[in-house]
Design a protein around this motif. Structure first.
Motif, PDB file in Angstrom:
ATOM      1  N   GLY A  68      42.931  27.212  42.630  1.00 23.50           N
ATOM      2  CA  GLY A  68      42.394  27.774  41.399  1.00 23.50           C
ATOM      3  C   GLY A  68      41.284  28.788  41.612  1.00 23.50           C
ATOM      4  N   CYS A  69      40.741  29.282  40.496  1.00 22.55           N
ATOM      5  CA  CYS A  69      39.660  30.267  40.550  1.00 22.55           C
ATOM      6  C   CYS A  69      38.865  30.211  39.248  1.00 22.55           C
ATOM      7  CB  CYS A  69      40.229  31.668  40.757  1.00 22.55           C
ATOM      8  SG  CYS A  69      38.928  32.911  40.938  1.00 22.55           S
ATOM      9  N   ASP A  70      37.542  30.301  39.374  1.00 20.14           N
ATOM     10  CA  ASP A  70      36.658  30.296  38.197  1.00 20.14           C
ATOM     11  C   ASP A  70      35.959  31.627  38.007  1.00 20.14           C
ATOM     12  OD1 ASP A  70      37.216  27.703  37.554  1.00 20.14           O
ATOM     13  OD2 ASP A  70      35.363  26.850  38.366  1.00 20.14           O
ATOM     14  N   MET A  71      36.388  32.661  38.706  1.00 23.70           N
ATOM     15  CA  MET A  71      35.623  33.907  38.682  1.00 23.70           C
ATOM     16  C   MET A  71      35.923  34.777  37.454  1.00 23.70           C
ATOM     17  SD  MET A  71      33.663  33.456  41.055  1.00 23.70           S
ATOM     18  CE  MET A  71      32.795  34.994  41.273  1.00 23.70           C
ATOM     19  N   PHE A  72      37.110  34.663  36.917  1.00 22.63           N
ATOM     20  CA  PHE A  72      37.488  35.421  35.710  1.00 22.63           C
ATOM     21  C   PHE A  72      37.197  36.906  35.815  1.00 22.63           C
ATOM     22  CE2 PHE A  72      37.511  31.109  34.057  1.00 22.63           C
ATOM     23  CZ  PHE A  72      38.715  31.117  33.365  1.00 22.63           C
ATOM     24  N   CYS A  73      37.627  37.522  36.887  1.00 20.72           N
ATOM     25  CA  CYS A  73      37.616  38.989  36.941  1.00 20.72           C
ATOM     26  C   CYS A  73      38.494  39.429  35.771  1.00 20.72           C
ATOM     27  CB  CYS A  73      38.176  39.476  38.265  1.00 20.72           C
ATOM     28  SG  CYS A  73      37.202  38.846  39.654  1.00 20.72           S
ATOM     29  N   SER A  74      38.065  40.471  35.063  1.00 16.97           N
ATOM     30  CA  SER A  74      38.681  40.711  33.749  1.00 16.97           C
ATOM     31  C   SER A  74      40.156  41.110  33.819  1.00 16.97           C
ATOM     32  CB  SER A  74      37.884  41.779  32.997  1.00 16.97           C
ATOM     33  OG  SER A  74      37.951  42.994  33.702  1.00 16.97           O
ATOM     34  N   TYR A  75      40.612  41.577  34.999  1.00 18.22           N
ATOM     35  CA  TYR A  75      41.984  42.070  35.134  1.00 18.22           C
ATOM     36  C   TYR A  75      42.946  40.990  35.620  1.00 18.22           C
ATOM     37  CZ  TYR A  75      39.920  42.177  39.741  1.00 18.22           C
ATOM     38  OH  TYR A  75      39.234  41.808  40.864  1.00 18.22           O
ATOM     39  N   CYS A  76      42.433  39.817  35.988  1.00 19.13           N
ATOM     40  CA  CYS A  76      43.197  38.909  36.855  1.00 19.13           C
ATOM     41  C   CYS A  76      43.777  37.697  36.136  1.00 19.13           C
ATOM     42  CB  CYS A  76      42.292  38.455  37.994  1.00 19.13           C
ATOM     43  SG  CYS A  76      43.170  37.492  39.234  1.00 19.13           S
ATOM     44  N   VAL A  77      45.052  37.414  36.382  1.00 19.06           N
ATOM     45  CA  VAL A  77      45.704  36.251  35.760  1.00 19.06           C
ATOM     46  C   VAL A  77      45.427  34.943  36.490  1.00 19.06           C
ATOM     47  CG1 VAL A  77      47.712  37.411  34.725  1.00 19.06           C
ATOM     48  CG2 VAL A  77      47.847  36.615  37.085  1.00 19.06           C
ATOM     49  N   VAL A  78      44.945  35.038  37.718  1.00 20.00           N
ATOM     50  CA  VAL A  78      44.861  33.830  38.557  1.00 20.00           C
ATOM     51  C   VAL A  78      44.106  32.665  37.909  1.00 20.00           C
ATOM     52  CG1 VAL A  78      43.993  32.917  40.759  1.00 20.00           C
ATOM     53  CG2 VAL A  78      45.371  34.986  40.723  1.00 20.00           C
ATOM     54  N   PRO A  79      42.925  32.906  37.324  1.00 13.59           N
ATOM     55  CA  PRO A  79      42.223  31.765  36.718  1.00 13.59           C
ATOM     56  C   PRO A  79      43.050  31.090  35.615  1.00 13.59           C
ATOM     57  CG  PRO A  79      40.732  33.607  36.998  1.00 13.59           C
ATOM     58  CD  PRO A  79      42.120  34.131  37.275  1.00 13.59           C
ATOM     59  N   ASN A  80      43.901  31.851  34.918  1.00 11.23           N
ATOM     60  CA  ASN A  80      44.744  31.256  33.882  1.00 11.23           C
ATOM     61  C   ASN A  80      45.911  30.482  34.474  1.00 11.23           C
ATOM     62  OD1 ASN A  80      43.112  32.635  32.124  1.00 11.23           O
ATOM     63  ND2 ASN A  80      44.555  34.309  31.793  1.00 11.23           N
ATOM     64  N   GLN A 106      41.318  31.453  46.644  1.00 13.26           N
ATOM     65  CA  GLN A 106      41.240  32.753  45.939  1.00 13.26           C
ATOM     66  C   GLN A 106      39.870  33.390  46.155  1.00 13.26           C
ATOM     67  OE1 GLN A 106      44.970  31.875  44.777  1.00 13.26           O
ATOM     68  NE2 GLN A 106      43.993  33.856  44.609  1.00 13.26           N
ATOM     69  N   ALA A 107      38.841  32.543  46.125  1.00 13.13           N
ATOM     70  CA  ALA A 107      37.480  32.990  46.457  1.00 13.13           C
ATOM     71  C   ALA A 107      36.966  31.910  47.400  1.00 13.13           C
ATOM     72  CB  ALA A 107      36.636  33.118  45.193  1.00 13.13           C
ATOM     73  N   VAL A 108      37.509  31.916  48.617  1.00 16.67           N
ATOM     74  CA  VAL A 108      37.395  30.762  49.525  1.00 16.67           C
ATOM     75  C   VAL A 108      35.954  30.504  49.946  1.00 16.67           C
ATOM     76  CG1 VAL A 108      37.864  32.019  51.679  1.00 16.67           C
ATOM     77  CG2 VAL A 108      38.547  29.621  51.488  1.00 16.67           C
ATOM     78  N   ASN A 134      34.000  42.563  35.554  1.00 11.83           N
ATOM     79  CA  ASN A 134      33.312  41.265  35.636  1.00 11.83           C
ATOM     80  C   ASN A 134      33.211  40.761  37.075  1.00 11.83           C
ATOM     81  OD1 ASN A 134      31.940  39.043  34.593  1.00 11.83           O
ATOM     82  ND2 ASN A 134      33.828  37.831  34.411  1.00 11.83           N
ATOM     83  N   ARG A 135      32.924  41.659  37.996  1.00 12.04           N
ATOM     84  CA  ARG A 135      32.866  41.267  39.408  1.00 12.04           C
ATOM     85  C   ARG A 135      31.509  40.663  39.788  1.00 12.04           C
ATOM     86  NH1 ARG A 135      36.892  40.083  42.653  1.00 12.04           N
ATOM     87  NH2 ARG A 135      35.978  41.053  44.490  1.00 12.04           N
ATOM     88  N   GLY A 136      30.463  40.973  39.018  1.00 10.87           N
ATOM     89  CA  GLY A 136      29.189  40.298  39.280  1.00 10.87           C
ATOM     90  C   GLY A 136      28.370  40.881  40.421  1.00 10.87           C
ATOM     91  N   SER A 188      37.503  36.332  50.556  1.00  7.56           N
ATOM     92  CA  SER A 188      36.105  36.093  50.211  1.00  7.56           C
ATOM     93  C   SER A 188      35.678  36.929  49.007  1.00  7.56           C
ATOM     94  CB  SER A 188      35.219  36.458  51.401  1.00  7.56           C
ATOM     95  OG  SER A 188      35.442  35.526  52.436  1.00  7.56           O
ATOM     96  N   HIS A 189      34.813  36.343  48.197  1.00  9.00           N
ATOM     97  CA  HIS A 189      34.238  37.079  47.072  1.00  9.00           C
ATOM     98  C   HIS A 189      32.860  37.589  47.487  1.00  9.00           C
ATOM     99  CE1 HIS A 189      32.868  38.284  43.169  1.00  9.00           C
ATOM    100  NE2 HIS A 189      34.052  37.972  42.649  1.00  9.00           N
ATOM    101  N   PRO A 190      32.598  38.886  47.294  1.00 11.61           N
ATOM    102  CA  PRO A 190      31.308  39.447  47.743  1.00 11.61           C
ATOM    103  C   PRO A 190      30.109  38.690  47.180  1.00 11.61           C
ATOM    104  CG  PRO A 190      32.766  41.189  46.971  1.00 11.61           C
ATOM    105  CD  PRO A 190      33.474  39.898  46.685  1.00 11.61           C
ATOM    106  N   ALA A 242      36.337  44.827  47.564  1.00 15.59           N
ATOM    107  CA  ALA A 242      35.297  45.502  46.782  1.00 15.59           C
ATOM    108  C   ALA A 242      35.834  45.807  45.376  1.00 15.59           C
ATOM    109  CB  ALA A 242      34.861  46.785  47.473  1.00 15.59           C
ATOM    110  N   GLN A 243      37.107  46.096  45.277  1.00 15.45           N
ATOM    111  CA  GLN A 243      37.846  46.469  44.046  1.00 15.45           C
ATOM    112  C   GLN A 243      37.463  47.848  43.518  1.00 15.45           C
ATOM    113  OE1 GLN A 243      40.244  44.601  43.869  1.00 15.45           O
ATOM    114  NE2 GLN A 243      39.734  42.444  44.047  1.00 15.45           N
ATOM    115  N   SER A 244      36.169  48.174  43.495  1.00 15.88           N
ATOM    116  CA  SER A 244      35.742  49.501  43.026  1.00 15.88           C
ATOM    117  C   SER A 244      34.374  49.800  43.635  1.00 15.88           C
ATOM    118  CB  SER A 244      35.642  49.511  41.494  1.00 15.88           C
ATOM    119  OG  SER A 244      35.031  50.715  41.057  1.00 15.88           O
TER     120      SER A 244
HETATM  121 FE1  SF4 Z   1      39.676  35.023  41.165  1.00 25.97          FE
HETATM  122 FE2  SF4 Z   1      40.326  36.938  42.964  1.00 25.97          FE
HETATM  123 FE3  SF4 Z   1      41.417  36.996  40.500  1.00 25.97          FE
HETATM  124 FE4  SF4 Z   1      38.815  37.570  40.804  1.00 25.97          FE
HETATM  125  S1  SF4 Z   1      40.559  38.773  41.671  1.00 25.97           S
HETATM  126  S2  SF4 Z   1      39.709  36.204  39.246  1.00 25.97           S
HETATM  127  S3  SF4 Z   1      38.244  36.207  42.494  1.00 25.97           S
HETATM  128  S4  SF4 Z   1      41.728  35.403  42.066  1.00 25.97           S
END
Ligand code: SF4
Ligand code: 5AD
Length: 489
Positions: free
Chosen positions: A170-182, A215-217, A291-293, A252-254, A279-281
């Protein structure tokens, strides 16, 4: 009833590749034969990915193409498993009516039951709980079942002797573009004991390289008997596994990068010097909307911190171009970050709005497709140019390579010709820093070029899974071309 013959297709990330191996293990345990050719199978399992529309569409179109076969073979079972299953649930049937069962990523342990139901002519859906507070608890039971399958480490070990081991789900980061947390649910870390036990079992079965997955190990956190474990602690524990030769972790998440984790690269020799930290951007405004923080400057600080502790670490990144509202200047800031960071490699993706994400709800997808393509090309070219320059430093060096297998196609421009003339094969492998190496090596069993021979033949070494020493002769943007010096250990 006919014996089960299963073919598994996996799309997407390493998590899905691991899930495919677990599906293979689970179904074999239920008596199935796993076949390479889908035409020979009576059960087709698709491990789907929803991160971008492209991956999703590919799975749906491959499933759709089975319509005619399904009419001819009404007993053919088609299962849609993984992120797309959770993303759409029973709505999958509107798009793919021939699917027999729908199985969320967290319900993998139910796979053989779902296949059995489908063979009895009943359609079924196994979904994960939602993301609310109460549902968090509900993950515990299904996690425990799949954990029991993972921990026994019984899945097939590939010829390359590499294995993925889950550290987190799972993932709790909720990057605004990402489906993974859902689709993969809330963050859950596995116990250090379970991870270590699984690694030991895999190593006992021949595995030499383990990659811990999450996902954000680097947000790994496990509390037990008054002690809080983080990823650095887990890596130190796992590195102590007797017989393990290489250890890695992704992704890894920065925001969660710590000095302590950076020091593990310096202090634990088994840990490979490779950090995948997207980095994404490089634009602060875009990072904020994502919402990368972190800001671009904070990202650069984290990279500097790692390089200060361990200068040999190869840093790799992912980027998304064409995120809503990304201006030419925003894109230039990303290119500038890439130039300053001198990434060893990078993946570049065109923004794809995903249903249910904040970005899709809030921001119009306003960068024209043509412009996304231009930025994609431009950033890829820049990353290649930098990677190629960085790779020149390897020319003349001796490096250790874990051989993954035969090169899938000959690099005629790259190999030292003399090897080829002796009828040697081209092999491919990875350096500790995860660079791809191609070199000529002794032939194996006389199989045609590029095909993967099965099993060892007398007197002919199969280099797959061996740690060999090579000398780098030439370097391109992705591949290092080398000569074999020492053959296997
Ligand atoms: Fe989680 Fe990675 Fe998606 Fe961000 S990009 S919500 S860190 S899986
Ligand atoms: N569009 C494009 N790329 C995406 N990624 C994740 N979601 C999207 C999306 N909606 C990329 C990110 C991530 C990688 C696995 O996929 O770069 O790091």
């Amino acid at each position: 009833m006919e014996p089960l013959r299963v073919h598994i297709t996996a799309y997407g990330c390493q998590m899905n590749r691991l899930d495919a191996e677990l599906a293979d293990d689970l179904l074999r345990a239920a008596g199935a034969e796993i076949v390479d050719d889908p035409a020979e199978a009576n059960v087709l399992v698709f491990l789907t990915c929803s991160v971008r529309a492209h991956a999703e569409n590919r799975a749906f179109s491959n499933i759709g193409a089975l319509a005619e076969r399904k009419t001819r073979e009404p007993d053919l079972v088609v299962g849609l498993v993984g992120c797309t299953a959770q993303q759409y649930g029973p709505e999958v049937w509107q798009r793919a009516p021939l699917v027999d069962f729908i199985c969320a990523p967290g319900r993998l342990a139910d796979l053989s039951d779902l296949v059995r139901e489908a063979r009895a002519g009943r359609r079924s859906v196994a979904l994960d709980p939602g993301r609310g507070k109460e549902e968090r608890e509900a993950f515990g039971e299904s996690d425990a079942r799949i954990d029991a399958v993972e921990v026994r480490g019984r899945r097939r070990v590939g010829r390359s002797r590499q294995a993925f081991v889950r550290a987190m789900r799972g993932c709790d980061m909720f990057c605004s573009y990402c489906v993974v947390p859902n689709v993969r649910g809330p963050e859950r870390s596995r116990s250090p004991a379970a991870v270590a036990e699984e690694v030991q079992r895999l190593v006992d079965r021949g595995v030499r390289e383990v990659t811990l997955l999450g996902q954000a190990v680097n947000r790994y956190r496990f509390e037990e008997a008054g002690r809080a474990w983080d990823l650095a602690d887990l890596l130190e524990k796992v590195a102590g596994t007797p017989g393990l030769r290489r250890l890695r972790f992704i992704t890894s998440h920065p925001k969660a990068m710590t000095a302590r984790l950076a020091s593990v690269f310096r202090d634990v020799p088994l840990l490979c010097p490779h950090l995948h930290m997207p980095a994404q951007s490089g634009s602060d405004a875009v990072l904020e909307r994502m919402n990368r923080g972190y800001t671009a400057a904070e990202y650069a600080e984290r990279v500097a911190m790692v390089r200060e502790a361990a200068p040999q670490v190869a840093v790799a990144s992912d980027f998304i171009v064409g995120f809503p509202g990304e201006t030419r200047e925003d894109f230039e800031a990303t290119a500038d970050l890439a130039r300053r960071m001198r990434f060893a490699s990078g993946f570049v993706f065109k923004y794809s709005p995903r249903p249910g994400t904040l970005a899709a709800q809030k921001y119009p997808d306003d960068v024209p497709q043509k412009e996304k393509e231009r930025r994609h090309r431009q950033l890829l070219d820049l990353i290649s140019e930098i990677a190629s320059e960085e790779n020149q430093a390897f020319v003349g060096r001796r490096v250790e390579v874990l051989v993954e297998g035969l090169a899938p196609r000959p690099h005629l421009d790259g190999g030292p010709e003399r090897g080829m003339q002796k009828g040697w094969k081209q092999w491919r492998g990875r350096t500790p820093c995860h660079r791809l190496v191609v070199f000529d090596g002794p032939p194996f069993g006389g199989a045609p070029f590029g095909s993967e021979p099965q099993g060892r033949r007398q007197g002919r070494p199969d280099l797959a899974g061996e740690l060999v020493t090579v000398r780098i002769d030439r370097a391109g943007p992705i591949t290092l071309f080398a000569t074999l010096l020492e053959n296997g250990s």
